[in-house]
Design a protein around this motif. Structure first.
Motif, PDB file in Angstrom:
ATOM      1  N   ASP A 163       0.819  -1.210   0.000  1.00 34.25           N
ATOM      2  CA  ASP A 163       0.000   0.000   0.000  1.00 34.25           C
ATOM      3  C   ASP A 163       0.856   1.263   0.000  1.00 34.25           C
ATOM      4  O   ASP A 163       0.564   2.224  -0.705  1.00 34.25           O
ATOM      5  N   LEU A 164       1.908   1.263   0.807  1.00 36.74           N
ATOM      6  CA  LEU A 164       2.756   2.448   0.926  1.00 36.74           C
ATOM      7  C   LEU A 164       3.916   2.444  -0.060  1.00 36.74           C
ATOM      8  O   LEU A 164       4.685   3.404  -0.103  1.00 36.74           O
ATOM      9  N   ASN A 165       4.042   1.344  -0.788  1.00 36.68           N
ATOM     10  CA  ASN A 165       5.100   1.208  -1.789  1.00 36.68           C
ATOM     11  C   ASN A 165       6.497   1.377  -1.177  1.00 36.68           C
ATOM     12  O   ASN A 165       7.325   2.151  -1.676  1.00 36.68           O
ATOM     13  N   ILE A 166       6.716   0.672  -0.059  1.00 36.20           N
ATOM     14  CA  ILE A 166       8.019   0.675   0.611  1.00 36.20           C
ATOM     15  C   ILE A 166       8.390  -0.770   0.946  1.00 36.20           C
ATOM     16  O   ILE A 166       7.524  -1.632   1.018  1.00 36.20           O
ATOM     17  N   PRO A 167       9.676  -1.033   1.170  1.00 41.01           N
ATOM     18  CA  PRO A 167      10.088  -2.404   1.514  1.00 41.01           C
ATOM     19  C   PRO A 167       9.493  -2.855   2.847  1.00 41.01           C
ATOM     20  O   PRO A 167       9.249  -2.049   3.749  1.00 41.01           O
ATOM     21  N   ILE A 168       9.306  -4.159   2.970  1.00 45.19           N
ATOM     22  CA  ILE A 168       8.696  -4.724   4.180  1.00 45.19           C
ATOM     23  C   ILE A 168       9.565  -4.450   5.417  1.00 45.19           C
ATOM     24  O   ILE A 168       9.049  -4.214   6.503  1.00 45.19           O
ATOM     25  N   GLY A 169      10.878  -4.466   5.242  1.00 40.25           N
ATOM     26  CA  GLY A 169      11.775  -4.152   6.365  1.00 40.25           C
ATOM     27  C   GLY A 169      11.579  -2.733   6.868  1.00 40.25           C
ATOM     28  O   GLY A 169      11.641  -2.466   8.067  1.00 40.25           O
ATOM     29  N   THR A 170      11.326  -1.814   5.958  1.00 41.95           N
ATOM     30  CA  THR A 170      11.065  -0.423   6.327  1.00 41.95           C
ATOM     31  C   THR A 170       9.762  -0.321   7.103  1.00 41.95           C
ATOM     32  O   THR A 170       9.674   0.426   8.085  1.00 41.95           O
ATOM     33  N   VAL A 171       8.765  -1.080   6.693  1.00 45.98           N
ATOM     34  CA  VAL A 171       7.483  -1.093   7.404  1.00 45.98           C
ATOM     35  C   VAL A 171       7.695  -1.539   8.851  1.00 45.98           C
ATOM     36  O   VAL A 171       7.237  -0.895   9.790  1.00 45.98           O
ATOM     37  N   LYS A 172       8.423  -2.629   9.035  1.00 45.47           N
ATOM     38  CA  LYS A 172       8.675  -3.157  10.382  1.00 45.47           C
ATOM     39  C   LYS A 172       9.430  -2.144  11.232  1.00 45.47           C
ATOM     40  O   LYS A 172       9.108  -1.934  12.411  1.00 45.47           O
ATOM     41  N   THR A 173      10.426  -1.509  10.637  1.00 48.17           N
ATOM     42  CA  THR A 173      11.217  -0.518  11.371  1.00 48.17           C
ATOM     43  C   THR A 173      10.354   0.667  11.784  1.00 48.17           C
ATOM     44  O   THR A 173      10.427   1.134  12.928  1.00 48.17           O
ATOM     45  N   ARG A 174       9.532   1.147  10.880  1.00 54.93           N
ATOM     46  CA  ARG A 174       8.703   2.321  11.181  1.00 54.93           C
ATOM     47  C   ARG A 174       7.652   2.013  12.247  1.00 54.93           C
ATOM     48  O   ARG A 174       7.366   2.848  13.101  1.00 54.93           O
TER      49      ARG A 174
END
Length: 168
Positions: free
Chosen positions: A140-151
């Motif tokens: 949805d946010l068009n970002i890597p999954i690792g970035t999602v977890k970090t955020r």
């Protein structure tokens, strides 16, 4: 199996799915929604079905898993963040509700802290607690999954730090 053949086969199982869905939901319209979600997933993942195996059992498994996942999403959403403009006492942690006045302060603090989160942390955090999975948020946010977890992790840390006064 071709799509039109799959539709015919799925339609044959609809009455069985209806009674199974109603056992989960105890509501006609929710049962219909669950059947529709099940049918869509069956069509989407038709290539995963192994010919010669029990189609009815496969459909029941899809329905059960869909119901469980939806239930978990709803539970998480109601536990932390609501869609309402104002969070009610029922949605706050029990430690924040000693009395009505303290509850109002806690609600204001939670809303204030959430509103101060940087957008890059706020969006994934809210989606996660609405029940979305990491990979869905990443898409949805068009970002890597690792970035999602970090955020999401960073948002939790900020909230814990800012709201530590409400810890037991």
């Amino acid at each position: 199996m071709q799509t039109f053949q799959l539709n015919d086969v799925l339609s044959e199982h609809r009455p069985h799915l209806r009674s199974f869905a109603y056992k989960f939901t105890k509501d006609d319209s929710e049962a219909d929604d669950l059947i529709q979600d099940t049918m869509l997933k069956a069509m989407r993942y038709a290539d995963k079905f192994i010919e010669g195996t029990n189609l009815k059992a496969w459909l029941f498994t899809i329905m059960r898993n869909t119901f469980i996942n939806d239930y978990r999403k709803e539970t998480r959403k109601n536990a932390v963040v609501t869609q309402e403009d104002e969070i009610s006492n029922a949605h706050l942690m029990t430690s924040a509700t000693k009395n009505e006045a303290e509850g109002k302060f806690a609600m204001a603090d939670i809303q204030k802290t959430l509103s101060k989160l940087p957008k890059c942390y706020y969006d994934p955090f809210i989606q996660y607690f609405e029940g979305y999975k990491y990979h869905e948020i990443a898409e949805d946010l068009n970002i890597p999954i690792g970035t999602v977890k970090t955020r999401i992790h960073m948002a939790r840390q900020i909230l814990q730090k800012q709201l530590k006064v409400y810890r037991k």
